[in-house]
Scaffold this motif. Structure first.
Motif, short mmCIF file in Angstrom:
data_model
loop_
_atom_site.label_atom_id
_atom_site.label_comp_id
_atom_site.label_asym_id
_atom_site.label_seq_id
_atom_site.Cartn_x
_atom_site.Cartn_y
_atom_site.Cartn_z
N GLN A 1 0.80 -1.23 0.00
CA GLN A 1 0.00 0.00 0.00
C GLN A 1 0.83 1.28 0.00
OE1 GLN A 1 -3.34 -0.68 0.28
NE2 GLN A 1 -3.53 -2.55 1.45
N GLY A 2 2.13 1.16 0.15
CA GLY A 2 2.94 2.36 0.31
C GLY A 2 2.84 2.91 1.72
N PHE A 3 3.68 3.87 2.03
CA PHE A 3 3.71 4.39 3.41
C PHE A 3 2.40 5.08 3.77
CE2 PHE A 3 4.58 7.72 6.54
CZ PHE A 3 5.05 6.93 7.58
N ARG A 4 1.98 6.02 2.95
CA ARG A 4 0.77 6.76 3.25
C ARG A 4 -0.47 5.88 3.18
NH1 ARG A 4 0.27 12.44 2.65
NH2 ARG A 4 -1.80 11.88 3.37
N GLY A 5 -0.44 4.91 2.31
CA GLY A 5 -1.59 4.04 2.13
C GLY A 5 -1.78 3.05 3.26
N ALA A 6 -0.71 2.76 3.96
CA ALA A 6 -0.78 1.79 5.05
C ALA A 6 -1.33 2.45 6.31
CB ALA A 6 0.60 1.22 5.33
N THR A 7 -2.14 1.72 7.07
CA THR A 7 -2.61 2.25 8.35
C THR A 7 -2.07 1.37 9.47
OG1 THR A 7 -4.63 0.96 8.65
CG2 THR A 7 -4.74 2.87 7.18
N VAL A 8 -1.87 2.02 10.62
CA VAL A 8 -1.36 1.28 11.76
C VAL A 8 -2.32 0.16 12.15
CG1 VAL A 8 -0.63 1.48 14.16
CG2 VAL A 8 -0.13 3.31 12.55
N ASP A 9 -3.60 0.42 12.02
CA ASP A 9 -4.59 -0.61 12.33
C ASP A 9 -4.42 -1.84 11.45
OD1 ASP A 9 -6.42 0.03 14.50
OD2 ASP A 9 -7.00 1.77 13.34
N GLN A 10 -4.19 -1.60 10.17
CA GLN A 10 -3.97 -2.72 9.25
C GLN A 10 -2.79 -3.56 9.71
OE1 GLN A 10 -3.66 -0.49 5.52
NE2 GLN A 10 -4.65 -2.17 4.44
#
Lengths: 202, 202
Positions: free
Chosen positions: B29-38
């Motif tokens: 997802q890339g850095f911005r696309g990734a969420t900590v929750d994921q």
DNA sequence: TCCTGATTTGACCAACTGGTCAAAGTCACG
DNA sequence: CGTGACTTTGACCAGTTGGTCAAATCAGGA
């Protein structure tokens, strides 16, 4: 959202400005990394104004991708089965390299999309792209069978052209970090020519 | 955040699980696309628990990148100035290709970072990476001067190896869309061997 | 000039996201 | 088995973000 009568002067101007700004931002930050506010300020418009011309952030992205795919395949389409094989291939390589030089943002937009698994253009890849490549591979295979170019795996040959040329746009930062001041595009065409000439001369 | 005494069994296990999960998510997802929750759910931990082991999302990303750069350069480091030139280069190509096959997530993580302009590893590129490449380019140039491999632009030679091999990891979706069922890695090594043998045989 | 449709925007909202914190639970070792 | 350090989490917060909307402004043909 304007009616579906022919677009006004203002519509044309603003839609173009928005797509231009969106290309800047999406290609540099990726889809998730880009914000509508960024695109708006880059385009010199307000955020609600953007969303008057495009119903959503995703719509802007789709508009760009749609326009892109055709442009992106043009150089390959031009490969002429009737031409002189080696010259045709070298020509294709140089056209593709020029596109990396002249349209790096488009290249990066495409790279971003593929890297994320091509969620929005997967269908186009397995259909239009595959069809075109299959067609041109047949041409290449014909040339190889006739001994007019050296035999190599034709699909990998095409992949190699894509990766080599797009590398100079997509990995621009890395290339320049290694090369220092020197301009990659000054020496790349010559390298490509040498590479494919040696690979393909029968 | 645990004290700086030697890490406990639990710390080791959880840190590893987090980095593994983070690699999955960031590379896809890339850095911005990734969420900590994921990342948390992928690692089977709660979000606050992640942030107990890493102070921030960025810290996880940095930890991955740091570990990555070294691994990534290893194949080039192994290129031996004392060895037989053509075999050394072909060996490098095959090692790099294997890395694309075996560590596609790492390749994509790297590609994502470079595509976004390498904000976090730009220094490493102009220092460690450039230094290593300069060193190996000198070796290549020596071989060319001695006529032991054909003369080509040595920097572009290295770029070509990077782009060709990494293409199979980074553009995997595209490659498979075009190739259909066939496994790219079944035929790629042979193509690479042919390409570089023809390019470099004096 | 007036009128109608096109264009623009300030104010706003709900969802999401990175990160915090205090309290509760668990572990390992003396 | 008691204790202090380590681990886990539910509840929460503030900032960001995509998107909405009604009202205001503008453009251009009659």
């Amino acid at each position: 959202m304007p009616a579906d009568r022919p677009p006004t002067r203002i519509q044309k101007k603003n839609r173009a400005a928005i797509l231009e700004a969106a290309l800047n931002v999406f290609s540099a930050q990726g889809f998730r990394g880009a914000t509508v506010d960024q695109i708006a300020s880059e385009a010199g418009l307000s955020k609600p104004n953007l969303l008057y011309y495009f119903p959503s952030k995703e719509a802007m992205h789709n508009a760009l991708l749609e326009r892109l795919l055709d442009t992106w395949l043009d150089p390959l389409r031009e490969l002429d089965a009737q031409g002189e094989p080696l010259e045709e291939l070298l020509g294709y390589v140089q056209r593709k390299l020029q596109m990396s030089r002249d349209y790096p943002r488009e290249s990066r937009l495409f790279a971003n999309e593929i890297l994320q698994g091509a969620p929005r253009i997967h269908a186009a890849l397995t259909q239009e792209l595959k069809a075109l490549v299959d067609e041109k591979v047949a041409v290449l295979q014909g040339w190889m069978d006739q001994g007019r170019i050296a035999p190599v795996h034709p699909y990998h040959l095409i992949f190699s052209i894509w990766s080599l040329t797009q590398h100079y746009a997509d990995f621009d930062v890395q290339v320049r970090a290694v090369l220092g001041e020197k301009d990659p595009f000054a020496t790349a065409p010559d390298f490509m020519e040498t590479l494919y000439r040696r690979l393909l001369t029968p």
